[in-house]
Design an enzyme around this catalytic site. Structure first.
Site, PDB file in Angstrom:
ATOM      1  N   CYS A 195       0.805  -1.225   0.000  1.00  0.00           N
ATOM      2  CA  CYS A 195       0.000   0.000   0.000  1.00  0.00           C
ATOM      3  C   CYS A 195       0.839   1.276   0.000  1.00  0.00           C
ATOM      4  O   CYS A 195       0.312   2.358  -0.261  1.00  0.00           O
ATOM      5  CB  CYS A 195      -0.941   0.004   1.199  1.00  0.00           C
ATOM      6  SG  CYS A 195      -2.165  -1.328   1.158  1.00  0.00           S
TER       7      CYS A 195
ATOM      8  N   HIS B  41      -2.879   7.272   2.900  1.00  0.00           N
ATOM      9  CA  HIS B  41      -3.373   6.052   2.251  1.00  0.00           C
ATOM     10  C   HIS B  41      -4.759   5.742   2.795  1.00  0.00           C
ATOM     11  O   HIS B  41      -5.006   5.807   4.000  1.00  0.00           O
ATOM     12  CB  HIS B  41      -2.412   4.897   2.532  1.00  0.00           C
ATOM     13  CG  HIS B  41      -2.994   3.553   2.258  1.00  0.00           C
ATOM     14  ND1 HIS B  41      -3.596   3.222   1.061  1.00  0.00           N
ATOM     15  CD2 HIS B  41      -3.090   2.435   3.039  1.00  0.00           C
ATOM     16  CE1 HIS B  41      -4.026   1.971   1.111  1.00  0.00           C
ATOM     17  NE2 HIS B  41      -3.735   1.472   2.299  1.00  0.00           N
TER      18      HIS B  41
ATOM     19  N   ASN C 229     -10.371   0.342   0.155  1.00  0.00           N
ATOM     20  CA  ASN C 229      -8.904   0.347   0.147  1.00  0.00           C
ATOM     21  C   ASN C 229      -8.425  -0.171  -1.212  1.00  0.00           C
ATOM     22  O   ASN C 229      -8.567  -1.350  -1.516  1.00  0.00           O
ATOM     23  CB  ASN C 229      -8.385  -0.536   1.283  1.00  0.00           C
ATOM     24  CG  ASN C 229      -6.870  -0.616   1.347  1.00  0.00           C
ATOM     25  OD1 ASN C 229      -6.169  -0.172   0.437  1.00  0.00           O
ATOM     26  ND2 ASN C 229      -6.358  -1.196   2.420  1.00  0.00           N
TER      27      ASN C 229
END
Length: 331
Positions: free
Chosen positions: A117, A258, A288
């Site tokens: 990520c 993020h 996500n």
């Protein structure tokens, strides 16, 4: 001296929506349970049988068109993905072929980066180094994440989290050292493996009947440990980058974390004391999307961002790998 700046940005999300109501018919969960814990209402899902390269291809083609960039002018394509189409060849090579960047007589090269990520901040700083060296002048950084390909829809703890997306930026040199990618801080701690891992399918644990039956070909996450590390590490790296560059809550324009979990975003923002109006968030409707989450969020908010705005990015992912980056918007 040269600096690297983002001169274009584009993104792509699939048309199909998976909302919490539909998800609750697939697994033992509810809209209230999901919203309370992670703040996600819906996510996009790629259902056409194609891989992450499709998402990346759509984003790159859109970027080329919107910036008026000819494929022959691109020097390098860096693909950031945790969900490659194949173990080999690289997803970068597939996207390049789809976009007319490869082949005899073409100068463009490409490769993949796997930084989970945190991939976008790692990738932009990698591109920054190439630009500063003078080796390349036009670099496309594309994030391509079909996260639903590793999502276990029997696991109520993880299946509400993930969505699919692609995003791309064009990175070029500037002699103005007061714009572009200014600074970055990055860390890695391999002890995080046990808490967030895709257990099978690699050389350490090749695919077998046993690994399939054990459902080891999906993301495995220990939520509490990941939450704790994500908050602390994103908070610390952001504080470090702000201190190193004399940034304060007052003089930064945007904070873009993020998009992993709304509760993580809120915890980091609260502890930094950054006003909610400066924190860019789209996780409610996107989920996500791993390395694609930051550039997707930037693209969807680019109508709000002005040239010269000071932006701090931060991300945390498997590895554990994490960091923060400071850039001045140049578009």
């Amino acid at each position: 001296m040269l600096n690297a700046k983002i001169t274009g940005i584009a993104s792509y999300i699939p048309d199909d929506v998976l909302d919490n109501e539909e998800l609750s018919r697939m697994v033992d969960t509810s809209d209230e349970w999901i919203t309370t814990r992670v703040g996600i209402k819906e996510r996009r899902v790629l259902k056409n049988g194609k891989g992450s390269s499709f998402l990346g291809t759509q984003a790159v083609q859109k970027l080329l068109a919107e910036t008026g960039t000819a494929p022959d002018d691109v020097d390098l394509l860096i693909c950031i993905t945790s969900n490659p189409d194949y173990r080999f060849p690289s997803t970068a090579s597939v996207i390049m072929h789809n976009c007319g960047l490869d082949g005899p007589g073409k100068k463009c090269y490409g490769f993949d980066i796997q930084a989970a990520c945190a991939g976008f901040v790692v990738g932009t700083y990698t591109a920054n180094a190439y630009i500063k060296s003078g080796l390349y002048k036009k670099i496309i950084l594309v994030t391509a994440e079909k996260m639903t390909s590793m999502t276990d829809y029997q696991d109520r703890a993880t299946c509400p989290l993930f969505g699919d997306a692609g995003a791309a930026v064009l990175i070029e040199p500037t002699e103005n050292l007061e714009e572009g990618i200014i600074d970055g801080i990055y860390h890695i701690d391999g002890s995080g493996l046990e808490h967030l891992v895709y257990k099978a399918g690699g050389s350490a644990r090749p695919a077998s009947i046993e690994t399939v039956e054990a459902r080891e070909h999906y993301v495995y996450q220990e939520g509490r440990a990941v939450y704790r590390h994500a908050v602390v590490d994103m908070l610390t790296s952001t504080r470090d980058i702000m201190k190193r560059n004399n940034l304060t809550n007052e003089n930064i324009d945007w904070f873009v974390p993020h998009q992993a979990n709304l509760r993580i975003i809120e915890a980091v923002g609260d502890r930094l004391g950054i006003d909610e109006s400066k924190i860019l968030v789209n996780i409610q409707n996107r989920g996500n999307t791993s390395a694609a989450s930051i550039p997707l969020c930037l693209d969807e908010n680019k109508h709000r961002i002005k040239k010269g705005d000071k932006i701090v990015l931060t991300a945390f992912g498997a590895g554990f790998t994490w960091g923060a980056e400071y850039l001045i918007w140049a578009i």
